[in-house]
Every structure is written in structure tokens, then in C-alpha cells.
Design a protein around this motif. Structure first.
Motif, PDB file in Angstrom:
ATOM      1  N   TYR A  44     -49.029 -34.207 -73.574  1.00 40.47           N
ATOM      2  CA  TYR A  44     -48.464 -35.532 -73.844  1.00 40.47           C
ATOM      3  C   TYR A  44     -49.495 -36.648 -73.962  1.00 40.47           C
ATOM      4  CZ  TYR A  44     -43.818 -33.754 -73.256  1.00 40.47           C
ATOM      5  OH  TYR A  44     -42.657 -33.073 -73.433  1.00 40.47           O
TER       6      TYR A  44
ATOM      7  N   SER B 272     -35.929 -25.226 -74.899  1.00 40.61           N
ATOM      8  CA  SER B 272     -36.513 -25.144 -76.243  1.00 40.61           C
ATOM      9  C   SER B 272     -36.875 -26.524 -76.774  1.00 40.61           C
ATOM     10  CB  SER B 272     -35.511 -24.483 -77.183  1.00 40.61           C
ATOM     11  OG  SER B 272     -34.375 -25.319 -77.307  1.00 40.61           O
ATOM     12  N   ARG B 273     -36.667 -27.564 -75.978  1.00 44.02           N
ATOM     13  CA  ARG B 273     -36.782 -28.903 -76.562  1.00 44.02           C
ATOM     14  C   ARG B 273     -37.913 -29.754 -76.007  1.00 44.02           C
ATOM     15  NH1 ARG B 273     -31.081 -28.026 -76.773  1.00 44.02           N
ATOM     16  NH2 ARG B 273     -30.341 -28.211 -78.901  1.00 44.02           N
ATOM     17  N   GLY B 274     -38.824 -29.177 -75.271  1.00 43.71           N
ATOM     18  CA  GLY B 274     -39.973 -29.960 -74.826  1.00 43.71           C
ATOM     19  C   GLY B 274     -39.844 -30.446 -73.395  1.00 43.71           C
ATOM     20  N   PRO B 275     -40.959 -30.365 -72.654  1.00 46.79           N
ATOM     21  CA  PRO B 275     -40.957 -30.623 -71.211  1.00 46.79           C
ATOM     22  C   PRO B 275     -40.401 -31.984 -70.773  1.00 46.79           C
ATOM     23  CG  PRO B 275     -43.056 -29.703 -71.892  1.00 46.79           C
ATOM     24  CD  PRO B 275     -42.277 -29.947 -73.136  1.00 46.79           C
ATOM     25  N   ALA B 276     -40.509 -33.009 -71.611  1.00 47.94           N
ATOM     26  CA  ALA B 276     -40.028 -34.315 -71.150  1.00 47.94           C
ATOM     27  C   ALA B 276     -38.514 -34.320 -70.996  1.00 47.94           C
ATOM     28  CB  ALA B 276     -40.456 -35.423 -72.108  1.00 47.94           C
ATOM     29  N   VAL B 277     -37.833 -33.475 -71.753  1.00 52.69           N
ATOM     30  CA  VAL B 277     -36.377 -33.460 -71.657  1.00 52.69           C
ATOM     31  C   VAL B 277     -35.857 -32.171 -71.018  1.00 52.69           C
ATOM     32  CG1 VAL B 277     -36.012 -35.127 -73.498  1.00 52.69           C
ATOM     33  CG2 VAL B 277     -36.138 -32.716 -74.083  1.00 52.69           C
TER      34      VAL B 277
ATOM     35  N   ARG C 150     -39.679 -42.285 -72.737  1.00 49.13           N
ATOM     36  CA  ARG C 150     -39.215 -41.002 -72.226  1.00 49.13           C
ATOM     37  C   ARG C 150     -40.328 -39.978 -72.020  1.00 49.13           C
ATOM     38  NH1 ARG C 150     -34.439 -38.664 -75.600  1.00 49.13           N
ATOM     39  NH2 ARG C 150     -35.985 -38.544 -77.245  1.00 49.13           N
ATOM     40  N   LEU C 151     -41.307 -39.962 -72.917  1.00 50.38           N
ATOM     41  CA  LEU C 151     -42.332 -38.924 -72.795  1.00 50.38           C
ATOM     42  C   LEU C 151     -43.170 -39.100 -71.530  1.00 50.38           C
ATOM     43  CD1 LEU C 151     -43.539 -38.514 -76.498  1.00 50.38           C
ATOM     44  CD2 LEU C 151     -41.738 -37.295 -75.272  1.00 50.38           C
TER      45      LEU C 151
ATOM     46  N   LYS D 227     -51.977 -28.399 -77.362  1.00 51.20           N
ATOM     47  CA  LYS D 227     -51.276 -29.441 -78.125  1.00 51.20           C
ATOM     48  C   LYS D 227     -50.438 -28.856 -79.264  1.00 51.20           C
ATOM     49  CE  LYS D 227     -54.532 -32.988 -76.786  1.00 51.20           C
ATOM     50  NZ  LYS D 227     -55.829 -33.588 -77.114  1.00 51.20           N
TER      51      LYS D 227
ATOM     52  N   VAL E  26     -30.463 -33.483 -77.832  1.00 54.66           N
ATOM     53  CA  VAL E  26     -31.325 -33.499 -76.645  1.00 54.66           C
ATOM     54  C   VAL E  26     -30.501 -33.778 -75.377  1.00 54.66           C
ATOM     55  CG1 VAL E  26     -33.090 -34.852 -75.445  1.00 54.66           C
ATOM     56  CG2 VAL E  26     -33.484 -34.111 -77.781  1.00 54.66           C
ATOM     57  N   ASP E  27     -29.635 -34.767 -75.455  1.00 52.91           N
ATOM     58  CA  ASP E  27     -28.922 -35.198 -74.253  1.00 52.91           C
ATOM     59  C   ASP E  27     -27.690 -34.361 -73.950  1.00 52.91           C
ATOM     60  OD1 ASP E  27     -30.303 -37.050 -72.822  1.00 52.91           O
ATOM     61  OD2 ASP E  27     -29.605 -38.777 -73.962  1.00 52.91           O
TER      62      ASP E  27
ATOM     63  N   LEU F 181     -29.104 -33.522 -67.785  1.00 50.90           N
ATOM     64  CA  LEU F 181     -29.998 -34.405 -68.528  1.00 50.90           C
ATOM     65  C   LEU F 181     -30.062 -35.811 -67.955  1.00 50.90           C
ATOM     66  CD1 LEU F 181     -31.689 -33.984 -71.093  1.00 50.90           C
ATOM     67  CD2 LEU F 181     -30.224 -32.090 -70.431  1.00 50.90           C
TER      68      LEU F 181
ATOM     69  N   LEU G   5     -32.111 -26.697 -68.339  1.00 50.03           N
ATOM     70  CA  LEU G   5     -31.549 -26.991 -69.654  1.00 50.03           C
ATOM     71  C   LEU G   5     -32.644 -27.460 -70.596  1.00 50.03           C
ATOM     72  CD1 LEU G   5     -28.445 -29.069 -68.465  1.00 50.03           C
ATOM     73  CD2 LEU G   5     -28.628 -26.587 -68.749  1.00 50.03           C
ATOM     74  N   ASN G   6     -32.392 -27.285 -71.897  1.00 47.61           N
ATOM     75  CA  ASN G   6     -33.299 -27.825 -72.925  1.00 47.61           C
ATOM     76  C   ASN G   6     -34.666 -27.151 -72.963  1.00 47.61           C
ATOM     77  OD1 ASN G   6     -31.979 -29.632 -74.479  1.00 47.61           O
ATOM     78  ND2 ASN G   6     -32.574 -31.456 -73.340  1.00 47.61           N
TER      79      ASN G   6
ATOM     80  N   PRO H  30     -47.329 -27.225 -80.908  1.00 46.89           N
ATOM     81  CA  PRO H  30     -45.935 -27.165 -80.473  1.00 46.89           C
ATOM     82  C   PRO H  30     -45.594 -25.786 -79.920  1.00 46.89           C
ATOM     83  CG  PRO H  30     -46.084 -28.147 -82.661  1.00 46.89           C
ATOM     84  CD  PRO H  30     -47.461 -27.726 -82.282  1.00 46.89           C
TER      85      PRO H  30
ATOM     86  N   GLN I 120     -41.772 -28.865 -84.348  1.00 47.61           N
ATOM     87  CA  GLN I 120     -42.153 -29.604 -83.139  1.00 47.61           C
ATOM     88  C   GLN I 120     -40.884 -29.899 -82.337  1.00 47.61           C
ATOM     89  OE1 GLN I 120     -43.933 -30.500 -80.608  1.00 47.61           O
ATOM     90  NE2 GLN I 120     -45.610 -31.473 -81.724  1.00 47.61           N
ATOM     91  N   SER I 121     -41.029 -30.101 -81.032  1.00 49.07           N
ATOM     92  CA  SER I 121     -39.825 -30.295 -80.219  1.00 49.07           C
ATOM     93  C   SER I 121     -39.171 -31.640 -80.539  1.00 49.07           C
ATOM     94  CB  SER I 121     -40.166 -30.190 -78.734  1.00 49.07           C
ATOM     95  OG  SER I 121     -41.184 -31.080 -78.413  1.00 49.07           O
ATOM     96  N   PRO I 122     -37.840 -31.698 -80.407  1.00 50.91           N
ATOM     97  CA  PRO I 122     -37.093 -32.896 -80.810  1.00 50.91           C
ATOM     98  C   PRO I 122     -37.524 -34.167 -80.085  1.00 50.91           C
ATOM     99  CG  PRO I 122     -35.642 -31.282 -79.758  1.00 50.91           C
ATOM    100  CD  PRO I 122     -36.929 -30.601 -79.976  1.00 50.91           C
ATOM    101  N   GLU I 123     -37.977 -34.034 -78.830  1.00 52.83           N
ATOM    102  CA  GLU I 123     -38.407 -35.241 -78.107  1.00 52.83           C
ATOM    103  C   GLU I 123     -39.565 -35.923 -78.831  1.00 52.83           C
ATOM    104  OE1 GLU I 123     -40.160 -34.164 -74.364  1.00 52.83           O
ATOM    105  OE2 GLU I 123     -41.489 -32.756 -75.353  1.00 52.83           O
TER     106      GLU I 123
ATOM    107  N   PRO J  63     -27.219 -30.686 -74.391  1.00 50.98           N
ATOM    108  CA  PRO J  63     -27.550 -29.315 -74.799  1.00 50.98           C
ATOM    109  C   PRO J  63     -26.386 -28.356 -74.595  1.00 50.98           C
ATOM    110  CG  PRO J  63     -28.608 -29.855 -72.714  1.00 50.98           C
ATOM    111  CD  PRO J  63     -28.002 -31.120 -73.231  1.00 50.98           C
TER     112      PRO J  63
ATOM    113  N   THR K  55     -31.304 -39.334 -71.254  1.00 47.05           N
ATOM    114  CA  THR K  55     -32.751 -39.487 -71.499  1.00 47.05           C
ATOM    115  C   THR K  55     -32.986 -40.459 -72.652  1.00 47.05           C
ATOM    116  OG1 THR K  55     -33.014 -37.706 -73.109  1.00 47.05           O
ATOM    117  CG2 THR K  55     -33.143 -37.092 -70.782  1.00 47.05           C
TER     118      THR K  55
END
Lengths: 620, 467
Positions: free
Chosen positions: A541, A86-91, A434-435, A508, B185-186, A53, A83-84, A510, B427-430, B188, A428
Motif C-alpha cells: 500500500y 479476493s478483494r484486497g487487504p484493506a477491505v 480506506r487504504l 506490489k 466490496v461492501d 465489512l 470476507l472479501n 496484484p 487489480q483488486s477493487p479497492e 460480499p 468501508t
């Protein structure tokens, strides 16, 4: 001016030094890369992995600027993961296990092939100056090397001291000698030198591990590579394993706590909170029944295992007893004891955002000497120091990426605006924008710099331009292409009052990815997956990025309010003492940066801005 | 940067800080780097004239002008930088409370290099010096401007830091949730135990209702700060001006709490049981003839729209007044609450009065006669309960009285609601973190605070993290 032997001297052949020397070479200048052992360039002294990360984002930015780290890990990685997811492309973050020796060898060969880099085996002893500027380095064995710019990347070598239990061993890295004279040279030049601490776990013999009791963690197929230059290829991926400490581990460690160098009072300096020793974790979170440990292979040709999560400075015999209480490690043999290492660093208020020191023009600092930790952070700083040393020689303005465009920018700004109390690592969550700062758009964000400073071949620039153009066309197409809502399986609920919907709007939702919309594209619209993915993420985004635009604008405005370098911060009246001291210490280069210095209030900034205007007006 | 802060750093400022007029005592404040120098040059202690001034010691002595003449006998005090209201070196002189003597002393101070302070400049310096945050600086202005008990109580609450405490606590709560999300997030790969989704949604919901309440309190807050506005309106000759005057005569008149509220038509301010109330007589607008009539009607309508209450006065002696009220109320719909008054009951026979009262009940109207003053006391008490019913009990709640705060709270609320709905939609956490951060930015603008690394600190405090 005396004759110089090289354009620039780079001291230290770790991740920072290597990127610095290579960037200098790409920009057409010569450098001397001073290292104690030329077979150990870019050695992975701690865990055998690149990325994770925040760090993978830095690697991609380095890669976009023509750096070597991404190519090296892609060529020598033995396991690649994302990693991540499941948490969205930015992270999303890429992480790879390296073949430790292979990586080091790749870099040695890469550097050897670069004719503008001369590797010299020596230990730097003194920083030489002439008329208030840096003029070269005298090595410990008395050799003088002259250059108008010097970059110091000393890692943990500067005044390095290893602790194992109550044993103290002066050393720079795992059995290598440290650099002690250089440390003295910094002090006599008037630099403030502080101490930081970091630690590493023992290494294990993989043949003595019972993997059947551990949980295997395979790599991702196809392997996600770091570098834009790496072509897809098959590799044999090796799994990591997850295991846990037990109640017995806790008992042994708590019973021997006093023997740990960290708890006995032998070490005074601060270690990183995000990378605590096993004794620290068990002591501070004693209500937690177990701690997890990742068993990471160190390479293809070796059985050595890195137990990630078991960093320690306990005596070797206690380490041995404790690690044998970890599930699957009941009969394990240690190949090397874990240790804590203390080293000198120069608190980073002493550098400008260009990484040049305030005190000595031409002297640049990169990597752990600035108080950072991690290979990726070091490599990023090395690259920037290399670029800026060349710009310094050419009398051109420094390359200072900002917080709104890169993690490199976030790191630079954090370093020059905050006191380092622990080794600095990227997260991050440090990036407020961040986005915008994603792995997938690292090249979009860096490409103009890469071209301006000739860091990448012109062909790479041209082909990326084509890719950007195709992406824009794809975005326009996805916005124009409508499909009937009835065709959507599972997502129709998002568009209850609509008959038809554009593919862009579907993206758009989720969790919807480019793969989902690919099936709605006719033959005529079909586009390459890479472009479709780029376009999809950009669309996803776009709303958030425009929402943040006002803030980014505000940020840019305050960044553009520059503070003259010769403003006498120490003598400013009408400021709170605390604020005056902070300003004098950090010497901020813009009002934006000044506002991010800790403990500074809105009122302090208002007062500072008045001084800046008066000072500028008086001078003109 | 506006001009007031321009010379913050170097210039010493001075002003008379007691109100104009005569008083037992008058006070002058000097603030800035030359305060001590100026005070020492014009103040001569009565006892032990050679003594050096100590901080926070009230000394008795004389003000001596440049010709060596004594101006007044005074007491004076010095405060060091960092321990005064402005945060700067500061002096205060207490002299006899006449305007002439005050101005003469001030002139001596100005002659010695100080500049006349701008309105609010002492407080501005206190803010610049970091002595008070923005909400408190704003409260100082409110406190000084307070004309009524409610305005005073509310300004005092803010000045004592109740509002900034509340804002800080909201901020803390958002950062707490953000830390949970950022940790996941940071890190995982860490088996950190963060709160579960439902718990976080509930926490955000709780913050949303707190912020929502605070934002909604501006409706009352605006009344406290700017007063409760009543428009007196009705058909021609219904008795608007008579009622206007009657109400004025019943209460203590005050000056307007906010500047810029005087209009072309008649507006007067009264103190109605601790609340500033403005009465605007819309008469003279509608009645006027010719070309201005239309614009007069528009203006009257605008006044009614800006009011908190319309008093609609009707002439009960007119034959078909009931149906007229029906028509008029239709026209007033959507403007603001209306209280109907039936006037001229003195003209009614007993039978018609009874009928009028029946009709009045239907509208909860008050029946009065401006001429005989019958029913006026009843009307006043009705108004008091209407006006105070629009205000909260200040002992158990905070009220937002600044439009700036209200706007920021609304923006924070919007982001928080977005975060809540994002959470519910998985929605994603970011993205959730993005909206939570936006809300913190808005909250931070209220107190004028600058963002820092608190989130990371919180993560490390809470979770066992690290490899």
C-alpha cells in the motif's frame, strides 16, 4: 459540590454501555452501570454475529484501545470467516458467529471481575442537573445516584414500541420493558428526540430444518481471531447455511403487504436502507426471482436459528406461512416471531465529536441513541464516550480520532456532520482514506492513544513496539533483497526489461501475498510470518498511501482550523440562510468538519472562515 | 482567504458598472446589507414620494445629495437578498451616462457607508452566495473579457452552464461505476448483480475518451481565450517589418485579450474573422549588433516557440534563397508549425518568378510582394484558414479555455487511465475504487463542489441489498 456516589454513571448495559464502563475502569475511575437485568449485559438482540465489512475494522480498533468486544467474540465464537479475501487487504473483513448466550455470559463475568464497575439493576428515569451541568440520575423507583458525568446508552429501550402486524407492544427488546420516563426527561431538558425503526427476523427451531436442501458455509481454518490478545487455538466450528425464497414466498408476502406494520402506515419512522425487511425487498425489487437467506446458528447449546435476510413486521401467522415457502424450511417451526421496533433517539447534531451533548455539559450519548445501528458501532461509541467522560472529569481535551486514522473517526465525524435519516451503519466506502484504515494496522493506528489514556497494559505497548521495529526492519530487508527475474514463475511478464527485482517490488503485483515471497528468503533472512505479513501489506500500500498524502495533508490542515465553540452561528451575517441554519444546528468544531455538512458550498465555508477569524481576533 | 472575501459578510460595496466614456446611460450597482438603506437615503421618487420601495420595481426619481441638491434624474431598482446577481440585497441606479455625474453619485453612495468594489467582487459574492459554481464565475470573467466572436461564444457556453453540465455528467458516470465497485466490496455476501468486468472497462474507456477530448480542447481553448500567436521571422532584410505592417493594415486592430502579453518588441493584435490574432515582429532583435545579438537570438527563438504559427519570410530575389530556406527550416524544427512566405517577387524576372513559384509549391509557400501588395490578399485568406482550422466548431462542442480546468482534467484522466489498466490487470477493487475516487476529487475541484454521500445513495438506489 455535593458528594458523588460514582465518578461516572453509565445508563444501559448493552454493547455501548459495557465498553464505556470498562474503559472508565481501565482509566482508573469508578462507574455505576445501570441496567434493567444484570444477567443480560451485551445481549445480542438481533443477529448472533460480530464483524463484517467496516464493522470488523471497528472491532479491531476497539481491541487496540483495550476494549472487550474482540476478546469476547474470540472466546465464544462458533464460526470464524474472512470476507472479501479476493478483494484486497484493506477491505478484508473478519466475521464470526457467536454463541449468543456464551457471549453474554462472558461479558457478565468480565464486568463482574472489574471492581471499579458497580452494576446496579434499575431503570433510569430522570437526568439530574445542577447549575447547568449533569449531576446524576434518578431511577424510576425514586433512587438518586449522583455523579458529575453521565453516559446514556439506551439502545432500543428509549420509548421502545414493537410492531408485529397490527399489534403494538411497548417494549425495549424481545419481551423486556422499555424506558419511557427517561425519554420524557430528554424532552424536558430541551433535547430534540426523533424516532427510528429497525427490525429483526423470526427465530427458528433448527431441528425442523431440512439442511440437505441448503448450501453449507463452513468456517475458515485456522479461525481468524479479532483480538491481538487471542492466542491461536482449535475450536469446533459450526457451519451456516445458505438458502433462497421461492415464487410462493413472493406471492404470500405481496398478498399480505397491507398487514405489515411498515406498509399499513402504522410505522412512520425510517428504517435502514441497508437492512430492509423481506416485504420491503420483495416489493421494491419484485423483478428479482428470489432472495437469499442465511441460516445462522445462535449457539452451541441451542437449536435456535437466525434466518438472516428475513426481517419482518408481518403478523405472526403470515410470517409462519411465508417462511415455510423458503427452500429447506417447508416444515419449520418458529420459536419467536419477527418484529419491527421503533425507538427514540437524539438526532446527532446535538452532540460534539467527543459525544458530549452541546446542551448539557457532562452528559454523553453513545450507541443507538445517536442514531447508529449495530453492536460494533455501539461498542465503539461507548468506548469513546467512556474515555471522554473521564477526560471531562479531569478537565483534559477530548479524545477525537479523525477520518484519516480510524473508522471510529469516520463514524464520529459522520454523526456530527450529517442529519440522521436512517440508522447509521459503517461501510468501508464511507472512509475516503480506506487504504490506510485496514484491519491489519489497527494497532499501529491506535497504539499511541491506547498508551496515552492508559487503556492497555504497559507490557502490551512495549511488545507492540518491538513488533513495529521488527516490521520496519523486515520492510528494509525486502526492499534490499533482489532475486533474478528468471526465478519468478508466472510473474516474470511484469518485469520484462529487468534482470533482477526486489522482493518489495514483487509484492506490489496484484494478488501476490507474503506467502509467495517467503520461499525466496534465505535462512539468514527468515522472519516470523506475522511480521512478514505486516511488512508485505505495508509495502503493497505504500505507493497509494503516499499518492494520497497530499489530500490527507489538505484534510489535516482544514481540520486544524478550529472554530471557537462560542461562535454565535445563529447571528452570522452574509451567509445563505440554509448554510447559517446548518452551521447553527451542527455547530462544527473545525472548518474541515463544516465543509462536510450536507448542502454547504465552498462559498459558505469561505464566508464562515472570515467570521471565525474576525471572532478570534476580536477576542484576543 | 484573500482580501477580497474579507468583508463579504458585513460590508456594502458599490461600483460604476458601465464602461468608462460617455454613453446614453450609466449604471451603478450597490450590493450588501445596507443597499436598501443607502438607496433610500439618496433617492427621491418623482411620484408618490412617501411610497415604500418594492423589489424589482423600476422607479423614476432623483438623486439628492447631502445638501439637498438634485444630482441627476434617474431610475432605480431594489433586489432582495437571495434574488439578485450577488445573492445579497442589491440596488441599481441608472443615470445619465457621463463620467462626471456617475462619479458624483458614486461619491454620495460611498459617503453613506459603502465601499468601492474591487474588480470582480460582485461575481465573487455571487459565487460565495452559492448562486453560481466556479466554472460559471470564471465564465463571467471570460465573457467580460471577450474581444472576438469565438471568445464570446465560448464564454457564453460556459456561462449558460454547458461546461458545468458536462463536468457533472462525467462525474455522474464515474460515480455510477464506483457505486458498482463499492457495492461489490461492501456487500460480499449479497447476490447483487453488478455490471460485468468488460462492461465496466468499456464504460471507463468511454469516460476516458470524453475527458481526453475535453482536455485536448484546451489547445483550441487557449487560442480562443489568449489568442492565436503568429511570429513574423526571417533572415535580415527579408521584409519582416514590411509584412508585419501590411498584415496589420489589412485587419481591425484590437487590444490584447490577456494582460501581460506585451513585450519589448513589437506585438500587435488583430481580429482575424472573429479570432484574436497577435503578430510579433522579431525584427530588430536579430539584426542588432554587438553584445545583445546572442540574447536577441534567444529571445526570438523563445517568441517562436510560444507561437502557434511562424511566418518565415524569405527574400526570393536572393540567388540561393532555396538552400537558405532549407537550412533555416532545419533550425526551426520542433518549435511550431511554419508557413513560408517568399517576398520581393516584384524584383524577379518572369523566368526566375516561375522557378520561385516551383520552389514555393514544394513548401506550400505563398509568394508575395510587400512592395506591390501582390499576393497579400491570398496570404490573408491562407492565414484565416490556418487560424480557423485550429479551432473547433463551437456549435457542437465545448472548449476548455482555463488552464486550471485543463490541469484538473489531466489529473482526472491520469487516475481514470490507471483505473482502466488496473481493471484489465485484475487489480483488486479497492485499488480501482481508489483511482476512481481520485478522479472524482479532481473533477470536483473544477466546479468547486464538496464531496458527499452520493455513492451510498447510488448503491441503495440500484441494488437490492440488505440482510
Amino acid at each position: 459540590m455535593k458528594h458523588s456516589d460514582f465518578d461516572i454513571i453509565v445508563v444501559g448495559g448493552g454493547h455501548a454501555g459495557v465498553e464505556a464502563a470498562l474503559a472508565i475502569a481501565r482509566m482508573g475511575k469508578t462507574s455505576a452501570l445501570l441496567t434493567m437485568d444484570k444477567t443480560k449485559l451485551a445481549l445480542m438482540s438481533c443477529n448472533p454475529a460480530i464483524g463484517g465489512l467496516g464493522k470488523s475494522h471497528i472491532v479491531k480498533e476497539i481491541d487496540a484501545l483495550g476494549g472487550v468486544m474482540g476478546q469476547a467474540i474470540d472466546a465464544t465464537g462458533i464460526q470464524f470467516r474472512k470476507l472479501n479475501l479476493s478483494r484486497g487487504p484493506a477491505v478484508w473483513a473478519t466475521r464470526a458467529q457467536a454463541d449468543r448466550i456464551g457471549y453474554n455470559k462472558f461479558i457478565c463475568d468480565f464486568v463482574a471481575a472489574q471492581s471499579k464497575v458497580t452494576v446496579i439493576e434499575a431503570t433510569a428515569g430522570d437526568i439530574l442537573t445542577e447549575q447547568g451541568r449533569v449531576s446524576g440520575i434518578r431511577t424510576e423507583d425514586g433512587q438518586t445516584i449522583l455523579a458529575p458525568a453521565v453516559i446514556i446508552c439506551s439502545g432500543t429501550f428509549l420509548g421502545g414500541l414493537i410492531h408485529i402486524g397490527d399489534k403494538q407492544i411497548p417494549s425495549g427488546r424481545r419481551g423486556e420493558k422499555g424506558a419511557y420516563k427517561l425519554s420524557q426527561s430528554f424532552r424536558s431538558l430541551g433535547f430534540e428526540v426523533g424516532r427510528l425503526k429497525t427490525g429483526t427476523p423470526p427465530r427458528l427451531d433448527g431441528k425442523t430444518i431440512d439442511y440437505s436442501k441448503c448450501e453449507a458455509q463452513p468456517g475458515l481454518e485456522p479461525p481468524p481471531f479479532f483480538s491481538y490478545r487471542s492466542k491461536p487455538r482449535e475450536i469446533k466450528q459450526v457451519p451456516c447455511h445458505l438458502t433462497y425464497t421461492t415464487v410462493a414466498t413472493k406471492e404470500i408476502i405481496l398478498a399480505n403487504l397491507k398487514k405489515s406494520a411498515m406498509f399499513s402506515g402504522q410505522i412512520h419512522s425510517r428504517g435502514p436502507r441497508y437492512c430492509p425487511s423481506i416485504e420491503d425487498k420483495i416489493y421494491r425489487f419484485s423483478d428479482k426471482p428470489r432472495q437469499h437467506i442465511f441460516l445462522e446458528p445462535e449457539g452451541n447449546g441451542t437449536d435456535e436459528i437466525y434466518p438472516n435476510g428475513f426481517s419482518t413486521s408481518l403478523p405472526a401467522d403470515v410470517q409462519h406461512d411465508a417462511i415455510r415457502t423458503v427452500i429447506g424450511l417447508e416444515n419449520v417451526e418458529m420459536t419467536q416471531a419477527g418484529y419491527a421496533i421503533e425507538y427514540d433517539y437524539c438526532p446527532s447534531y446535538q452532540i460534539k465529536p467527543s459525544l458530549e451533548t452541546h446542551r448539557l455539559p457532562g452528559l454523553f450519548l453513545a450507541g443507538q441513541i445517536n442514531g447508529t445501528s449495530g453492536y460494533e458501532e455501539a461498542a465503539g461509541l461507548g468506548l469513546i464516550a467512556g474515555i471522554n467522560a473521564v477526560l471531562y472529569l479531569q478537565n483534559e481535551p477530548a479524545f477525537i480520532p479523525n477520518r484519516a486514522e480510524s473508522y471510529l473517526g469516520v463514524m464520529l465525524d459522520d454523526l456530527v456532520s450529517h442529519s440522521t435519516t436512517e440508522p447509521y451503519r459503517m461501510f468501508t466506502s464511507r472512509a475516503e482514506y480506506r487504504l490506510r484504515l485496514r484491519e491489519d494496522n489497527a494497532r499501529d493506528r491506535m497504539i499511541e492513544y491506547a498508551r496515552r489514556y492508559s487503556l492497555i497494559p504497559e507490557d502490551d505497548y512495549r511488545s507492540f513496539e518491538v513488533l513495529q521495529k521488527q516490521t520496519r526492519a523486515a520492510i528494509a530487508m525486502l526492499e534490499k533483497k533482489y532475486i533474478a527475474v528468471s526465478q519468478l514463475d508466472g510473474y516474470a511478464e511484469y518485469f520484462v526489461k529487468r534482470q533482477s527485482i526486489s522482493l518489495a517490488d514483487i509484492l506490489k503485483i496484484p494478488g501476490v501475498e507474503y506467502k509467495y515471497i517467503a520461499k525466496f528468503l534465505d535462512n539468514g533472512d527468515r522472519i516470523d510470518n506475522e511480521i512478514l505479513e505486516r511488512a508485505s501489506v505495508a509495502i503493497k500500500y505504500s505507493g497509494y498511501i503516499s499518492k494520497q498524502e497530499r489530500e490527507v495533508e489538505k484534510f489535516r490542515r482544514s481540520e486544524s482550523q478550529k472554530i471557537p465553540a462560542d461562535l454565535p452561528f445563529e447571528k452570522l451575517t452574509g451567509l445563505r440562510n440554509e448554510a447559517r441554519e446548518k452551521f447553527a444546528r451542527f455547530r462544527p468544531t473545525s472548518l474541515g468538519q463544516a465543509s462536510r455538512i450536507e448542502g454547504v458550498t465552498v462559498g459558505d465555508i469561505a464566508a464562515l472562515s472570515i467570521h471565525v477569524r474576525k471572532f478570534t481576533a476580536q477576542r484576543s | 482567504m484573500d482580501s477580497h472575501t474579507q468583508d463579504y459578510c458585513r460590508e456594502t460595496i458599490a461600483a460604476i458598472i458601465t464602461p468608462p466614456g460617455e454613453g446614453g446611460l450609466g449604471a451603478i450597482r450597490i450590493a450588501g446589507p445596507d443597499s436598501a438603506k443607502i438607496l433610500n437615503s439618496l433617492f427621491k421618487p418623482a411620484h408618490d414620494p412617501e411610497s415604500i420601495a418594492g423589489y424589482f420595481i423600476l422607479r423614476y426619481g432623483y438623486i439628492i445629495d447631502s445638501h439637498g441638491d438634485t444630482v441627476d434624474e434617474v431610475t432605480a431598482v431594489m433586489m432582495p437578498a437571495g434574488r439578485s446577481y450577488t445573492g445579497q440585497e442589491q440596488a441599481e441606479i441608472f443615470c445619465h451616462g457621463g463620467q462626471f455625474v456617475l462619479k458624483r453619485i458614486l461619491k454620495e453612495i460611498i459617503d453613506r457607508g459603502a465601499r468601492l468594489a474591487e474588480p470582480g467582487e460582485f461575481t465573487r459574492r455571487a459565487f460565495l452566495a452559492g448562486r453560481i459554481d466556479l466554472t460559471k464565475a470564471e465564465a463571467v470573467a471570460d465573457m467580460v473579457a471577450a474581444k472576438t466572436a469565438f471568445a464570446y461564444e465560448s464564454a457564453k457556453n460556459n456561462l449558460m452552464g454547458l461546461f458545468s453540465e458536462k463536468i457533472n455528467s462525467l462525474r455522474e458516470q464515474v460515480i455510477d461505476i464506483l457505486a458498482e465497485i463499492e457495492a461489490s466490496v461492501d456487500y460480499p455476501e449479497e447476490d447483487i448483480e453488478t455490471a460485468d468486468r468488460d462492461e465496466m472497462i468499456a464504460k471507463i474507456g468511454n469516460i476516458i475518451s470524453l475527458v481526453g477530448e475535453l482536455a485536448a480542447s484546451y489547445r483550441s481553448g487557449r487560442i480562443i481565450k489568449e489568442g492565436f500567436r503568429i511570429a513574423v521571422a526571417g533572415r535580415p532584410n527579408a521584409g519582416k517589418s514590411s509584412l508585419f505592417n501590411a498584415l496589420l493594415n489589412q485587419s481591425r486592430a484590437i487590444v490584447a485579450p490577456v494582460p501581460g502579453t506585451t513585450r519589448d518588441y513589437l506585438t500587435e493584435w488583430i481580429d482575424l474573422e472573429g479570432i484574436a490574432v497577435s503578430l510579433t515582429d522579431t525584427a530588430g532583435l536579430r539584426e542588432s549588433q554587438g553584445v545583445i545579438e546572442k540574447s536577441g537570438q534567444d529571445a526570438a527563438r523563445q517568441i517562436m516557440k510560444d507561437s502557434n504559427l511562424i511566418i518565415w519570410i524569405a527574400d526570393a530575389s536572393r540567388k540561393n534563397f532555396a538552400s537558405e530556406i532549407e537550412i533555416d527550416l532545419k533550425k526551426l524544427e520542433g518549435l511550431c508549425p511554419v508557413k513560408v512566405i517568399l517576398n520581393k517577387i516584384d524584383k524577379l524576372s518572369l523566368k526566375r518568378l516561375k522557378a520561385a513559384k516551383m520552389i514555393a509549391r514544394g513548401y506550400s509557400a505563398v509568394v508575395i510582394s510587400c512592395k506591390t501588395r501582390e499576393g497579400l490578399d491570398n496570404l490573408r485568406s491562407k492565414l484565416v484558414s490556418l487560424v480557423s482550422g485550429s479551432l473547433p466548431d463551437l456549435t457542437d462542442g465545448l472548449v476548455v479555455t482555463s488552464e486550471r480546468h485543463k490541469q484538473k482534467l489531466d489529473l482526472a484522466l491520469e487516475s481514470l487511465k490507471q483505473a482502466e489498466s488496473d481493471f484489465k490487470q485484475n487489480q483488486s477493487p479497492e485499488i480501482i475504487a481508489f483511482n476512481l475516487r481520485q478522479s472524482i476529487n479532481e473533477i470536483d475541484e473544477i466546479s468547486g463542489r464538496i464531496y458527499n454521500e452520493e455513492i451510498l445513495d447510488r448503491i441503495f438506489e440500484k441494488f437490492c441489498i440488505g440482510k
